[in-house]
Design a protein around this motif. Sequence first.
Motif, PDB file in Angstrom:
ATOM      1  N   HIS A   1      -9.771   5.512  10.449  1.00 18.52           N
ATOM      2  CA  HIS A   1      -8.739   5.287  11.328  1.00 18.52           C
ATOM      3  C   HIS A   1      -7.566   5.644  10.628  1.00 18.52           C
ATOM      4  O   HIS A   1      -7.660   6.455   9.506  1.00 18.52           O
ATOM      5  CB  HIS A   1      -8.579   3.568  11.327  1.00 18.52           C
ATOM      6  CG  HIS A   1      -9.817   3.090  12.273  1.00 18.52           C
ATOM      7  ND1 HIS A   1     -10.980   2.474  11.176  1.00 18.52           N
ATOM      8  CD2 HIS A   1      -9.996   2.565  13.297  1.00 18.52           C
ATOM      9  CE1 HIS A   1     -11.933   1.964  12.197  1.00 18.52           C
ATOM     10  NE2 HIS A   1     -11.215   2.140  13.276  1.00 18.52           N
ATOM     11  N   THR A   2      -6.476   5.524  11.367  1.00 20.99           N
ATOM     12  CA  THR A   2      -5.317   5.769  10.435  1.00 20.99           C
ATOM     13  C   THR A   2      -4.715   4.415   9.664  1.00 20.99           C
ATOM     14  O   THR A   2      -5.003   3.175  10.287  1.00 20.99           O
ATOM     15  CB  THR A   2      -3.940   6.053  11.212  1.00 20.99           C
ATOM     16  OG1 THR A   2      -3.785   5.286  12.326  1.00 20.99           O
ATOM     17  CG2 THR A   2      -4.313   7.580  11.975  1.00 20.99           C
TER      18      THR A   2
ATOM     19  N   ALA B   1       4.869   0.634   1.879  1.00 23.65           N
ATOM     20  CA  ALA B   1       5.914   0.683   0.924  1.00 23.65           C
ATOM     21  C   ALA B   1       6.017   2.255   0.827  1.00 23.65           C
ATOM     22  O   ALA B   1       4.938   2.777   1.137  1.00 23.65           O
ATOM     23  CB  ALA B   1       5.714  -0.396  -0.388  1.00 23.65           C
ATOM     24  N   THR B   2       6.979   2.572  -0.022  1.00 25.94           N
ATOM     25  CA  THR B   2       7.126   3.938  -0.389  1.00 25.94           C
ATOM     26  C   THR B   2       7.006   4.082  -1.893  1.00 25.94           C
ATOM     27  O   THR B   2       7.366   3.515  -2.736  1.00 25.94           O
ATOM     28  CB  THR B   2       8.887   4.480   0.003  1.00 25.94           C
ATOM     29  OG1 THR B   2       9.004   4.345   1.314  1.00 25.94           O
ATOM     30  CG2 THR B   2       9.016   5.793  -0.404  1.00 25.94           C
ATOM     31  N   PHE B   3       6.057   5.040  -2.265  1.00 26.73           N
ATOM     32  CA  PHE B   3       5.658   5.309  -3.449  1.00 26.73           C
ATOM     33  C   PHE B   3       6.844   5.453  -4.440  1.00 26.73           C
ATOM     34  O   PHE B   3       6.895   4.985  -5.596  1.00 26.73           O
ATOM     35  CB  PHE B   3       4.650   6.350  -3.613  1.00 26.73           C
ATOM     36  CG  PHE B   3       4.350   6.702  -5.020  1.00 26.73           C
ATOM     37  CD1 PHE B   3       3.216   5.752  -5.515  1.00 26.73           C
ATOM     38  CD2 PHE B   3       4.855   7.449  -5.858  1.00 26.73           C
ATOM     39  CE1 PHE B   3       2.718   5.892  -6.867  1.00 26.73           C
ATOM     40  CE2 PHE B   3       4.297   7.755  -7.111  1.00 26.73           C
ATOM     41  CZ  PHE B   3       3.283   6.766  -7.590  1.00 26.73           C
ATOM     42  N   ASP B   4       7.848   6.263  -3.958  1.00 30.18           N
ATOM     43  CA  ASP B   4       8.923   6.512  -4.968  1.00 30.18           C
ATOM     44  C   ASP B   4       9.931   5.564  -5.136  1.00 30.18           C
ATOM     45  O   ASP B   4      10.754   5.632  -6.043  1.00 30.18           O
ATOM     46  CB  ASP B   4       9.917   7.994  -4.187  1.00 30.18           C
ATOM     47  CG  ASP B   4       8.925   9.056  -4.351  1.00 30.18           C
ATOM     48  OD1 ASP B   4       8.028   9.459  -5.151  1.00 30.18           O
ATOM     49  OD2 ASP B   4       9.501  10.194  -3.482  1.00 30.18           O
TER      50      ASP B   4
ATOM     51  N   ASP C   1       6.187   7.662   2.912  1.00 26.06           N
ATOM     52  CA  ASP C   1       7.049   6.426   3.063  1.00 26.06           C
ATOM     53  C   ASP C   1       6.538   5.195   3.657  1.00 26.06           C
ATOM     54  O   ASP C   1       5.410   5.371   4.466  1.00 26.06           O
ATOM     55  CB  ASP C   1       8.392   7.059   3.637  1.00 26.06           C
ATOM     56  CG  ASP C   1       9.087   7.995   3.123  1.00 26.06           C
ATOM     57  OD1 ASP C   1       9.009   8.072   1.911  1.00 26.06           O
ATOM     58  OD2 ASP C   1       9.835   8.702   3.872  1.00 26.06           O
ATOM     59  N   ALA C   2       7.163   4.266   3.288  1.00 24.89           N
ATOM     60  CA  ALA C   2       6.456   2.954   4.476  1.00 24.89           C
ATOM     61  C   ALA C   2       6.770   3.490   5.858  1.00 24.89           C
ATOM     62  O   ALA C   2       7.543   4.130   6.196  1.00 24.89           O
ATOM     63  CB  ALA C   2       7.627   1.748   4.105  1.00 24.89           C
ATOM     64  N   GLY C   3       5.836   2.988   6.595  1.00 26.71           N
ATOM     65  CA  GLY C   3       5.542   3.307   8.117  1.00 26.71           C
ATOM     66  C   GLY C   3       4.681   4.615   8.185  1.00 26.71           C
ATOM     67  O   GLY C   3       3.993   4.814   9.438  1.00 26.71           O
ATOM     68  N   ASP C   4       4.774   5.728   7.069  1.00 23.93           N
ATOM     69  CA  ASP C   4       3.866   6.764   7.343  1.00 23.93           C
ATOM     70  C   ASP C   4       2.221   6.171   7.406  1.00 23.93           C
ATOM     71  O   ASP C   4       2.089   4.863   7.054  1.00 23.93           O
ATOM     72  CB  ASP C   4       3.901   7.658   6.427  1.00 23.93           C
ATOM     73  CG  ASP C   4       5.323   8.390   6.347  1.00 23.93           C
ATOM     74  OD1 ASP C   4       6.110   8.363   7.384  1.00 23.93           O
ATOM     75  OD2 ASP C   4       5.821   8.992   5.299  1.00 23.93           O
ATOM     76  N   THR C   5       1.461   7.096   7.694  1.00 23.17           N
ATOM     77  CA  THR C   5      -0.086   6.774   7.655  1.00 23.17           C
ATOM     78  C   THR C   5      -0.896   7.686   6.754  1.00 23.17           C
ATOM     79  O   THR C   5      -0.384   8.779   6.597  1.00 23.17           O
ATOM     80  CB  THR C   5      -0.790   6.867   9.222  1.00 23.17           C
ATOM     81  OG1 THR C   5      -0.507   8.016   9.681  1.00 23.17           O
ATOM     82  CG2 THR C   5       0.073   5.726  10.087  1.00 23.17           C
ATOM     83  N   VAL C   6      -1.958   7.241   6.282  1.00 21.40           N
ATOM     84  CA  VAL C   6      -2.928   8.255   5.771  1.00 21.40           C
ATOM     85  C   VAL C   6      -4.204   8.064   6.629  1.00 21.40           C
ATOM     86  O   VAL C   6      -4.347   6.935   7.293  1.00 21.40           O
ATOM     87  CB  VAL C   6      -3.388   7.662   4.213  1.00 21.40           C
ATOM     88  CG1 VAL C   6      -2.281   7.828   3.209  1.00 21.40           C
ATOM     89  CG2 VAL C   6      -4.045   6.217   4.325  1.00 21.40           C
TER      90      VAL C   6
ATOM     91  N   ALA D   1       0.828  -1.153  -0.121  1.00 16.43           N
ATOM     92  CA  ALA D   1       0.011   0.072  -0.026  1.00 16.43           C
ATOM     93  C   ALA D   1       0.824   1.255   0.137  1.00 16.43           C
ATOM     94  O   ALA D   1       1.832   1.266   0.800  1.00 16.43           O
ATOM     95  CB  ALA D   1      -1.000   0.066   1.210  1.00 16.43           C
ATOM     96  N   VAL D   2       0.617   1.976  -1.057  1.00 11.50           N
ATOM     97  CA  VAL D   2       1.478   3.358  -1.233  1.00 11.50           C
ATOM     98  C   VAL D   2       0.771   4.695  -1.430  1.00 11.50           C
ATOM     99  O   VAL D   2      -0.469   4.613  -1.823  1.00 11.50           O
ATOM    100  CB  VAL D   2       2.504   3.143  -2.367  1.00 11.50           C
ATOM    101  CG1 VAL D   2       3.593   1.775  -2.111  1.00 11.50           C
ATOM    102  CG2 VAL D   2       1.733   2.987  -3.739  1.00 11.50           C
ATOM    103  N   CYS D   3       1.575   5.674  -1.233  1.00 13.26           N
ATOM    104  CA  CYS D   3       0.636   7.025  -1.368  1.00 13.26           C
ATOM    105  C   CYS D   3       1.593   7.743  -1.507  1.00 13.26           C
ATOM    106  O   CYS D   3       2.984   7.884  -1.028  1.00 13.26           O
ATOM    107  CB  CYS D   3       0.190   7.444   0.073  1.00 13.26           C
ATOM    108  SG  CYS D   3      -0.569   9.340  -0.065  1.00 13.26           S
ATOM    109  N   PRO D   4       1.758   8.701  -2.784  1.00 12.58           N
ATOM    110  CA  PRO D   4       2.851   9.593  -2.996  1.00 12.58           C
ATOM    111  C   PRO D   4       3.185  10.624  -2.047  1.00 12.58           C
ATOM    112  O   PRO D   4       2.105  10.925  -1.344  1.00 12.58           O
ATOM    113  CB  PRO D   4       2.392  10.450  -4.400  1.00 12.58           C
ATOM    114  CG  PRO D   4       0.668  10.064  -4.448  1.00 12.58           C
ATOM    115  CD  PRO D   4       0.439   8.848  -3.478  1.00 12.58           C
TER     116      PRO D   4
END
Length: 197
Positions: free
Chosen positions: A64-65, A70-73, A40-45, A34-37
């Motif tokens: 929730h968070t 994974a890291t999009f870049d 980084d991996a470990g960050d949340t949305v 699961a990625v977001c531009p």
Amino acid sequence: MAHDLLMLVGDYVEDWEVIVPYQALQTVGHDVDAVCPDKDAGDTVVTAVHDFTGEQTYSEKPGHTFELSATFDDIDAESYDGLVIPGGRAPEYLRTYDGVIDCVQHFFEEDKPVAALCHAPQLLNAAGVIEGRALTSYPAVRAEVESGGGEWHDGVTVDGNLVTGRVFTDHVEWISEFLDVLGTDIQHGEPMPASDD
């Protein structure tokens, strides 16, 4: 056979539309990144719960968070076998990232399985990949599907390797159809006897 799947998420992704498929796909043996531009991996949305309580459209409540795996870049779309795009408000802004558009286009150019739910066709339309295809979406996104040249259907729709659903209430059929397109073989064993302890 296990597959490596990519899930595109962003802030205010719909809560059930990200968490349920993320867990379900892993439960049957697939690896899901699961990625977001710009994260980084470990960050949340943050997620949002869309609820249908009798108004003309859904209400939105805090969810929730959701932790990115994974890291999009750092990802390479070529290394993934399929793509999952949940709905909510995330597709609305994810479509403004050139890297996200390139990523989505890769899966269609290579005819890889894609599962899109709810508002995800906003992103598919921005990527220019729905012309001539049958698909569904949250009903309010129908105009964008049709303006992009798609044929809107009112229910889970499979068009080649594209599997679309309207909202999270379509999960069972939507995920089942996506697993079928992936060629997932789920083996059910005999239930374990209850313990006498």
